[in-house]
Design a protein around this motif. Structure first.
Motif, short mmCIF file in Angstrom:
data_model
loop_
_atom_site.label_atom_id
_atom_site.label_comp_id
_atom_site.label_asym_id
_atom_site.label_seq_id
_atom_site.Cartn_x
_atom_site.Cartn_y
_atom_site.Cartn_z
N SER A 127 41.79 32.88 36.39
CA SER A 127 41.17 33.44 35.21
C SER A 127 41.37 34.95 35.23
CB SER A 127 39.67 33.11 35.19
OG SER A 127 39.01 33.80 34.14
N SER B 213 39.01 41.76 35.42
CA SER B 213 38.64 40.87 36.52
C SER B 213 39.65 39.75 36.62
CB SER B 213 37.23 40.29 36.32
OG SER B 213 37.22 39.36 35.26
N GLU C 243 40.22 35.93 38.85
CA GLU C 243 39.77 34.92 39.81
C GLU C 243 40.88 33.90 39.99
OE1 GLU C 243 36.17 33.22 38.37
OE2 GLU C 243 34.92 34.85 39.14
N SER D 217 36.14 43.12 45.68
CA SER D 217 36.82 41.84 45.87
C SER D 217 35.98 40.93 46.76
CB SER D 217 38.19 42.06 46.52
OG SER D 217 39.00 42.89 45.74
N ILE E 91 37.68 30.43 45.93
CA ILE E 91 37.68 31.28 44.74
C ILE E 91 37.85 32.73 45.19
CG2 ILE E 91 36.42 32.01 42.68
CD1 ILE E 91 34.80 29.41 42.89
N ARG E 92 38.99 33.31 44.84
CA ARG E 92 39.25 34.72 45.17
C ARG E 92 39.00 35.54 43.91
NH1 ARG E 92 42.06 35.36 50.01
NH2 ARG E 92 42.55 33.35 50.98
N ARG E 93 38.20 36.59 44.06
CA ARG E 93 37.73 37.35 42.90
C ARG E 93 38.03 38.83 43.09
NH1 ARG E 93 34.10 37.02 38.70
NH2 ARG E 93 32.76 38.81 38.33
N TYR E 94 38.47 39.46 42.01
CA TYR E 94 38.76 40.90 42.01
C TYR E 94 38.24 41.49 40.71
CZ TYR E 94 41.31 45.29 41.75
OH TYR E 94 41.64 46.61 41.62
N VAL E 95 37.57 42.65 40.79
CA VAL E 95 37.03 43.32 39.62
C VAL E 95 37.33 44.81 39.73
CG1 VAL E 95 34.96 43.90 38.29
CG2 VAL E 95 35.15 41.65 39.37
#
Length: 202
Positions: free
Chosen positions: A101, A115, A117, A157, A171-175
């Motif tokens: 996403s 962001s 994901e 992250s 779930i890898r997340r970056y903002v």
């Protein structure tokens, strides 16, 4: 049981690198650029411009190595370049299906909040994934089956591991807030404004 193979993943360092804005010198006989990713084409077709460089950086990195991918897009039809854009990307890898996403929201200053994901399933226990892939990260247990891993060098992250027997949901997340295109011209200061600090390097 320890994992015997590595699964498709998007490293936090790689996500951060996507926003570094480093220029790569190209020779006269440089190879042709790879085909444009589907998300960039879709965003361009609906009129997204301000956050397009950020979307392209993340999308190109996200689909790297996939056999094929496609995208589901949602945007503000009345303000395509002034409102948020949301996307869901489905990817086919040789041994797995992966979803991602990517969201971009422009603000009045010309910057974007972005962001990303990436969601995948590993055929191993979350404990083994954490041990092999995230040994240097700090782990915070939120639920008995839900752990979040963070690295102080990348404070925006995170990696979430959720036990989903017989595998592990990852779930890898970056903002990033206030992202600006490094290649864009600097924003002019208002008339009469005092001296400003140099732009922050990314």
């Amino acid at each position: 049981m320890k994992p015997t193979q590595r699964f498709p993943r998007l490293s936090l360092a790689a996500l951060a690198w996507a926003f570094a804005g480093s220029a790569l010198a190209q020779g006269v006989l440089a190879p042709p650029a790879p085909p444009q990713d589907t998300l960039t084409r879709a965003a361009t077709s609906v009129g997204v411009k301000r956050c397009l460089p950020a979307i392209t950086r993340l999308a190109t990195l996200t689909v790297q190595g996939s056999r094929s991918h496609d995208v589901l897009l949602d945007w503000d039809r009345k303000r395509p370049d002034g409102g948020p854009i949301f996307s869901l990307i489905g990817m086919e890898f040789p041994n797995a299906g992966v979803a991602a996403s990517i969201t971009a929201i422009p603000d009045d200053s010309g910057a974007c909040t972005v962001s990303a994901e990436r969601i995948s399933v590993a055929p191993f226990t979350c404990a083994s994934v954490g041990q092999q892939e995230l040994g240097s990260y700090k782990m915070t247990r939120l639920l008995p089956n839900y752990a979040v891993y963070t690295d102080e060098k990348e404070p925006t992250s995170s990696v979430s591991l959720i036990d989903s027997p017989p595998g592990c949901l990852i779930i890898r997340r970056y903002v990033e807030y206030g992202w600006r295109d490094p290649a864009a011209a600097p924003v002019a200061a208002p008339a009469g404004a005092g001296a400003t600090q140099p732009p922050k390097k990314r």
